[in-house]
Design a protein around this motif. Structure first.
Motif, PDB file in Angstrom:
ATOM      1  N   SER A   1       0.855  -1.188   0.000  1.00  0.00           N
ATOM      2  CA  SER A   1       0.000   0.000   0.000  1.00  0.00           C
ATOM      3  C   SER A   1       0.885   1.230   0.000  1.00  0.00           C
TER       4      SER A   1
ATOM      5  N   THR B   1       0.798   5.767   0.768  1.00  0.00           N
ATOM      6  CA  THR B   1       0.062   6.927   1.254  1.00  0.00           C
ATOM      7  C   THR B   1       0.089   8.046   0.220  1.00  0.00           C
TER       8      THR B   1
ATOM      9  N   ARG C   1       0.945  11.036   0.884  1.00  0.00           N
ATOM     10  CA  ARG C   1       2.166  11.818   1.131  1.00  0.00           C
ATOM     11  C   ARG C   1       3.340  11.240   0.329  1.00  0.00           C
TER      12      ARG C   1
ATOM     13  N   LEU D   1      -4.333   2.382  -1.792  1.00  0.00           N
ATOM     14  CA  LEU D   1      -3.994   3.548  -0.976  1.00  0.00           C
ATOM     15  C   LEU D   1      -4.091   3.203   0.495  1.00  0.00           C
ATOM     16  N   ALA D   2      -3.236   3.808   1.300  1.00  0.00           N
ATOM     17  CA  ALA D   2      -3.266   3.645   2.752  1.00  0.00           C
ATOM     18  C   ALA D   2      -3.615   4.981   3.386  1.00  0.00           C
ATOM     19  N   GLY D   3      -4.542   4.965   4.323  1.00  0.00           N
ATOM     20  CA  GLY D   3      -4.907   6.184   5.040  1.00  0.00           C
ATOM     21  C   GLY D   3      -5.816   7.118   4.279  1.00  0.00           C
TER      22      GLY D   3
END
Length: 392
Positions: free
Chosen positions: A270, A272, A274, A351-353
């Motif tokens: 995964s 983020t 950012r 995607l994470a978060g």
């Protein structure tokens, strides 16, 4: 039919049957106060049949407040008469006027109406003669409406819709759905929603219905449904609380990071936003709703990203990612089934978060403001969607 002081009322054909007289309250005071919908005299004739015999419907609400539905042979005649007006106007003139106003081009409007340009010009001139005013600014490109034309346009649309509703009321007696369905959509991958197959099935079930499909951006289609240029539209609604419109969710999917197979992120489970913000992006057109959702997600996270290029085609976007120009946030339905097999050039990373979802919903006027065809296809598409979910 004699021309008389009257206003159109709702056509009621059912248990009363042809030849019935349906009482409806009405008064001169109501008309003085502007109560009711008034239209110039419009006459359209066609042949229909019911119970193995031809008959005609005369839709006329007189000052006495009665709607007369009479039985004759071999024609259907619908008259809309405004109080004290003896001007005759044909529905085709209004159709041609609306087509030219919406297309902004004599060539495109004539093609849409399946007539030659000279015929369209003659029809518009005839309408201008009837209303006593020029409706278009001559010599402008694209064709622009005059102030009088702008005033007539919503009334003309309403008149055509009322005529279609009256015709459909007659067809309902025969169990037929007829008229014209104008549906908007942006290009939908069949992996996401099998729209071509479903539309073909709907068309076979309703052979008397003419179906027009128009492709454009989501925000533009929403406005076209709101002002009557489209009966309904399949799009990604950024705002589900649209005034006067009904939003029926169909399907949705989460966007994923699309990266070249040799990219450092290709092997991760995964990623983020950012981390993605450090990479150059291949992005969709700024007018696309998917782009709006992506921009919102980065803005909400307080992040900016460098956009290497913008394209208006998912296939080209993914080809540019494969070639190494940048990364992208893309819907899985747009990625080929073999792309993630070993040796291929593209990887999708969750995607994470953050969750960015692309949605597809049918937008149509709320309640009875929607055309019979729009309501019917809404029920059809919702049923097909439920079946697909159950089978998945």
């Amino acid at each position: 039919m004699a021309k008389a002081k009257a206003t159109i009322q709702k056509l009621r054909v059912g248990a009363a049957g042809p030849g019935a007289v349906v009482p409806r309250p009405g008064s001169r005071a109501e008309r003085r106060e502007g109560i009711g919908n008034y239209f110039p005299l419009v006459r359209e004739t066609e042949t229909t049949s019911c119970a193995d015999r031809d008959w005609s419907v005369h839709l006329l609400s007189t000052s006495s407040g009665a709607t007369a539905i009479s039985t004759l042979r071999q024609q259907v005649e619908i008259q809309f008469i405004s109080p004290g007006d003896d001007v005759s106007m044909e529905l085709r003139h209004l159709r041609h006027f609306v087509a030219l106003a919406e297309e902004g081009s004599f060539t495109q409007a004539a093609a849409r109406e399946l007539i030659v340009q000279s015929g369209l010009s003659s029809s518009v001139r005839a309408l201008e003669k009837e209303v006593g005013a020029e409706l278009f600014v001559r010599g402008s490109r694209p064709v622009r409406l005059t102030a009088e034309g702008q005033a007539l346009l919503p009334v003309a649309r309403h008149t055509l819709e009322s005529a279609a509703a009256a015709r459909q009321a007659v067809q309902d007696v025969r169990g037929l759905l007829s008229g014209h369905l104008r549906i908007g959509t942006y290009p939908v991958n069949p992996n996401f929603l099998p729209l071509p197959t479903w539309l073909a099935g709907f068309a076979r079930a309703h052979p008397a219905l003419e179906i027009t499909v128009r492709q454009t951006g989501g925000p533009a289609m929403t406005q076209m449904v709101a002002d009557g240029r489209l009966d309904c539209a399949l799009l990604d609604p950024l705002d589900t609380s649209l005034s006067g419109l009904q939003v029926l969710p169909m399907v949705s999917e989460r966007l994923m990071a699309a990266v070249p197979a040799g990219h450092p992120l290709a092997g991760t489970k995964s990623v983020t936003l950012r981390r993605l913000a450090r990479e150059p992006f291949v992005e969709t057109d700024p007018t696309w709703t998917t782009r709006h959702r992506t921009d919102r997600a980065f803005a909400a996270a307080g992040l900016t990203r460098r956009i290497a290029c913008e394209v208006a085609d998912w296939r080209l976007l993914l080809d540019l990612v494969r070639a190494g120009l940048g990364i992208a946030l893309a819907p899985p339905s747009q990625v080929g089934a073999t792309d993630e097999e070993p040796g291929q050039k593209l990887r999708l990373v969750p995607l994470a978060g953050a969750e960015i979802e692309r949605e597809l919903a049918l937008v149509l006027p709320a309640g009875l403001a929607a055309s019979p065809a729009a309501r019917r296809i809404a029920s059809y598409l919702c049923a097909r969607t439920r079946e697909s979910v159950a089978e998945a």
